[in-house]
Design an enzyme around this catalytic site. Sequence first.
Site, PDB file in Angstrom:
ATOM      1  N   ASP B 296       9.884 -22.296  11.819  1.00  0.00           N
ATOM      2  CA  ASP B 296       9.311 -21.174  11.087  1.00  0.00           C
ATOM      3  C   ASP B 296       8.751 -20.189  12.090  1.00  0.00           C
ATOM      4  O   ASP B 296       8.166 -20.581  13.091  1.00  0.00           O
ATOM      5  CB  ASP B 296       8.196 -21.672  10.171  1.00  0.00           C
ATOM      6  CG  ASP B 296       8.758 -22.342   8.944  1.00  0.00           C
ATOM      7  OD1 ASP B 296       9.789 -21.844   8.432  1.00  0.00           O
ATOM      8  OD2 ASP B 296       8.207 -23.361   8.506  1.00  0.00           O
ATOM      9  N   THR B 365      -5.277  -7.020  -3.345  1.00  0.00           N
ATOM     10  CA  THR B 365      -4.796  -7.920  -4.400  1.00  0.00           C
ATOM     11  C   THR B 365      -3.283  -7.993  -4.294  1.00  0.00           C
ATOM     12  O   THR B 365      -2.644  -7.113  -3.704  1.00  0.00           O
ATOM     13  CB  THR B 365      -5.154  -7.419  -5.812  1.00  0.00           C
ATOM     14  OG1 THR B 365      -4.393  -6.229  -6.054  1.00  0.00           O
ATOM     15  CG2 THR B 365      -6.635  -7.141  -5.953  1.00  0.00           C
ATOM     16  N   GLN B 367      -1.314  -7.573  -6.588  1.00  0.00           N
ATOM     17  CA  GLN B 367      -0.672  -6.528  -7.394  1.00  0.00           C
ATOM     18  C   GLN B 367      -0.604  -5.201  -6.640  1.00  0.00           C
ATOM     19  O   GLN B 367       0.443  -4.593  -6.531  1.00  0.00           O
ATOM     20  CB  GLN B 367      -1.420  -6.324  -8.721  1.00  0.00           C
ATOM     21  CG  GLN B 367      -1.117  -7.387  -9.776  1.00  0.00           C
ATOM     22  CD  GLN B 367      -1.867  -8.678  -9.473  1.00  0.00           C
ATOM     23  OE1 GLN B 367      -3.020  -8.655  -9.028  1.00  0.00           O
ATOM     24  NE2 GLN B 367      -1.187  -9.813  -9.680  1.00  0.00           N
ATOM     25  N   SER B 371      -5.513  -2.443   0.511  1.00  0.00           N
ATOM     26  CA  SER B 371      -6.965  -2.570   0.439  1.00  0.00           C
ATOM     27  C   SER B 371      -7.565  -1.269   0.960  1.00  0.00           C
ATOM     28  O   SER B 371      -6.835  -0.396   1.427  1.00  0.00           O
ATOM     29  CB  SER B 371      -7.438  -3.748   1.278  1.00  0.00           C
ATOM     30  OG  SER B 371      -7.100  -3.513   2.634  1.00  0.00           O
ATOM     31  N   LYS B 383      -5.033   1.359   2.790  1.00  0.00           N
ATOM     32  CA  LYS B 383      -4.217   0.844   3.893  1.00  0.00           C
ATOM     33  C   LYS B 383      -3.420  -0.317   3.309  1.00  0.00           C
ATOM     34  O   LYS B 383      -3.953  -1.118   2.544  1.00  0.00           O
ATOM     35  CB  LYS B 383      -5.139   0.348   5.002  1.00  0.00           C
ATOM     36  CG  LYS B 383      -4.483  -0.347   6.155  1.00  0.00           C
ATOM     37  CD  LYS B 383      -5.529  -1.092   6.978  1.00  0.00           C
ATOM     38  CE  LYS B 383      -5.851  -2.409   6.296  1.00  0.00           C
ATOM     39  NZ  LYS B 383      -6.888  -3.186   6.946  1.00  0.00           N
TER      40      LYS B 383
END
Lengths: 548, 675
Positions: B296, B365, B367, B371, B383
């Site tokens: 990963d 969030t 959605q 922020s 941003k």
Amino acid sequence: MGDTTAGLLTILTLVVVLALVHVPLGDYIAHTFTSERDLRAERLIYRLCGVSPRSQQRWTTYAVSLIAFSGVGVVVLFALCVLQPHLPLARGASMDVSTSFNTAISFVTNTNWQSSAGEAGASPVVQTLGLTIQNFVSAAVGLAVVVAVIRGLTRSESGTVGNFWVDLVRGTIRILLPLAVIGAIVLLAGGVIQDVAAPHVIQTLDGGRQTVQSGLVASQEAIKQVGTNGGGYFNANSAHPFENPNPFTNVVQILLMLVIPFSLPRAYGRLVGDRRQGYAVLGFMGVLWAAGIAVITWAEHASATNALGAMEGKEVRFGVWGSTIFAGSTTSTSTGAVNSLHESYSPLGGGGALTNMALGEISPGGVGSGLYGALIVAILAVFIAGLMVGRTPELLGKTIGRKEITYAALYTVVTPALVLVGTGAALALRTARSGLLASGPHGLTEMLYAYTSAANNNGSAFAGLTADQPYLNTTLAVAMAVGRFVPIIFVLALAGSFAAQRKRPHTDGTMPTHTPLFTGLMVGVALLVTGLTFLPALALGPLAEALS
Amino acid sequence: MTSPTSTLLHSAGTSMPDAVRKFHPAHLYRSPVMFVVGVGSVLTTLLAIVHPSVFSWAITVWLWATILFANLAEAIAEGRGKAQADSLRKTRTSTTARRLGADGTTEEEVSAADLRQDDRVVVDAGGVIPGDGDVVEGIATVDESAITGESAPVVREAGGDRCAVTGGTTVLSDRIVVRITSKPGETFIDRMIALVEGAERKKTPNEIALGILLVVLTIIFLLAVATIPPLASFTGRPPTLVTLVALLVCLIPTTIGALLSAIGIAGMDRLVQRNVLAMSGRAVEAAGDISTLLLDKTGTITLGNRQAADIRVLPGVDAEQVHRWAQLSSLADETPEGRSIVTWTAQTLGTTADSPVDATVVPFTAQTRMSGLDLADGTSLRKGAAGSVCRWVEESGGAGVPEAMRAADEISELGGTPLVIATRQGDAPAAAVGVIYLKDVIKPGMVQRFAELRRMGIRTVMITGDNPLTAKAIAEEAGVDDFLAEATPEDKMRLMKKEQLGGRLVAMAGDGTNDAPALAQADVGVAMNTGTSAAKEAGNMVDLDSDPTKLIEIVGIGKQLLITRGALTTFSIANDLAKYFAIIPAMFVGLYPGLHTLNVMHLHSPNSAMLSAVIFNALIIVALIPLSLRGVRYRPLRADQLLARNLLIYGVGGVIAPFVGIKLIDLLVQLLPGM
């Protein structure tokens, strides 16, 4: 030209001719076993035998077919030998039951140990219908086995390893037959006899009468060598002037016995798609072959008591080198033909011939059997040293796991077990001991040589031992049969298990099996395994004799 | 005396009782080679009693010593895990649990041993978690040092990929409800104890295969020795039974036979030392065979957090102002990325602003995917992901969107993550003002590691959720062989199956529940200890430090295990040559004085030669115990280089060493009476 010069020229000739021939012959062999086309003669055979040439067999079916074919071969040959006085052209030849059993096993296992005296024991009918046919097909069986194991290495997640009947027929018709014809013509040109005349009776100088047999010698000679069989038309084998009249035919005979075994690595490289793999095996075979000849020749010269060299038991027309090169080649190819008396060699010379066989017939070994023997050595080498690269050992992308190492290790144990137990038991038994000519270490060598020759399917006789007696006939026959077919079953099982595996890709982390280092490793493993197994026996036989 | 030697001597002392216990025939039977030595020892003991002599007693004693040394090797290897097991066991025994009743409120006190699967237990701060399970309620900090040895506490919370807790660990704060997932006696700690003790140790495939070869070699040597009497009696008197047994024991591969299980135990132990638990020895072996590593990106190849590397100021905007906005908008952002923006802008601006008063923090969030901060003067700062911020700007009919998108694309192509900054004054249209370039930082040393892996023939594939452009850039910078971008768990699985279909063995690390199928499919699946129970259940190794980079070390340890085994096998077999040269002339020189020529070591007498070989054979086991425990040093080289190197050391060295050793021992042994 001195004997040494002639000897070195002989070796040079052999190397040059083999270097030239092994490429096209190896490629041709590879093509033969991958071709999709059948010859008309082959199609006829398939139709007569009810074989479907495109069907593939699992390793078990392949093995059962092979054993059944060989079993029928033994029964037919045994019947021919026992019944020959009642068959046409008997000419007084006959064998008792134990000799017949021994002879039948001997020729079917490609050993050609001759308990019977060649021309006196087998009538022309037996020679032609029995022995000659087996000279071809027993060699073809060896080819079939090695082709099956190569297929195992190349196939991925496959259940099958080929079709035994197709491999057998193609090996016989396309490879052995043409080479035997070419060989016969060259030998004929070199002066080997080929006739169907009745025996000549001649008056000897001191007034006695001698019956001189003749027959279809050149053709028999060719397949005797090409198929690494070794059973001569005459009891004296290639020392007989009708079989091997001069140095030229001597070189041709050596060439014929070496040509298929030394070409198979090329075919192997071709079939696995990496010619370097073939060269590594070729190098392994070549080094051991040369070393064997070097030791025997050195021993013969070192023990020479006069300017001619140690000529006891050797033909003047071949000299020391012509005899030792032949001896080194015949014992390392499982041929077993002789042009000199190995019994009369110096202790270390005879010991060298013995060691050649004890190596397991891998330098270059018999037709087919040499290569599969060498591949077993490669598997052992990969397994022992391969862990040192930090991966589960693998050969050509096939992992050497529990099953594979079991088959390879058991293969390795069969012949030494037969040789050591056979020799030990025979020396402990008065009946068997009575066949020995010599006592002391030389006597021990005679017995050891007999069982080594039989178990490794070489067939060369040290002489000295009178082996035509029920106990030796039977136990040697058992040694030949077990020494041939049990290892073959292990090799085929290995082929099956390789074929079923998924092929792993080659990476920089994979142990390389095509480098000179790996060739050296194989040589080391072969010498070490043989040395560790046979050193006590060799110390009590040839070494004790040489150092006393 | 150096400290490792004294440690070893100490552990040899403490392991001696175990070593003596291992003389039990049932134990000896497990190693056929040592079993043969055992039978031989009994035989010579009887012979020495019937016909006592210094020689036969000396041989007898050293044969028994050979077995003792073999047992000692195994006992020392096992002893190392015992101490660890004991401390683990302590955590297990004394725990009680507060089990929740079916109604979910009543509690009853039960012993941890009585817990069943799906029981729910409550653990408060200071309490010990009574069994393995998943947190179903609450969040807590947990001290896992009992298992990992790491003192920093970790957070465990209900739901998500951080819900798994391990029995025996301690809750430091808060209260959680745990649903028990393990059966009694099969907890992680139980398994760990069994593993480090080697109680459940099953022979691994390669060990079995090697064992078969050793058995067959033993059979060959049995035959070779058993046929000496009939061969020798043909020409004279056969050697005595004592000398035959001595020869047999010297020839059979006792060295590797004695050390084989110690090597396996030590290999597992090396993993444990590095805080990795392998659920089976098979997995350790498979680690050596790995040819593809799926890694990963985040946390393995790159540092988990991206760092601000630049700010692209959009045309017509004051650069300093943009930097200040970037800083302001990140002040309340506690993510590593946010902090890195503050640090970086502090450098460019030379100052760090104080948190503005009366500002409202707009949290990130899932959605909005952005922020920001609403300042008291009516200025809004935002941003976040380019798409989200640009949408916010466009909704108010603002400017700068195409420029911002272009800059964002450029950053993506470089392998970075763009964060767009936008401002809005009151009700005026918003404007995109700049784009922060967050850069993936490749962990130090990784580039070199990948080069090493390539040299070892191991393919590395980077797995990332990034878009192909970003992924490609990072893959190139890190030097991995291939990458899988925008990878879903299904993609990962597909890639793994494709590699495996090509015959490659694949290793991966994972922690989430959605990694479980791939972890199970992988030949080596390393689950992170912080991961879910499902992941830990699916993998065949657990890394207690939860460091996915360790995958590379695990491969090295697997290889080291196999190399050690191969090296000692080669050494053991190569040793036989010298032993033959010691014993064969000694055995037959009475029969054929000429065989004295073979006594190339000029050993004193037949008796001293045989005894010296037997003593060497026993002492070499002791001499090699440290190597078998430590493992042969592994270097990341190509296979052909490794082979040449190890063949020289252990093959050629194995041929030469006993010639020297036996000669030296003979110089001492000849002083014994009767030699």
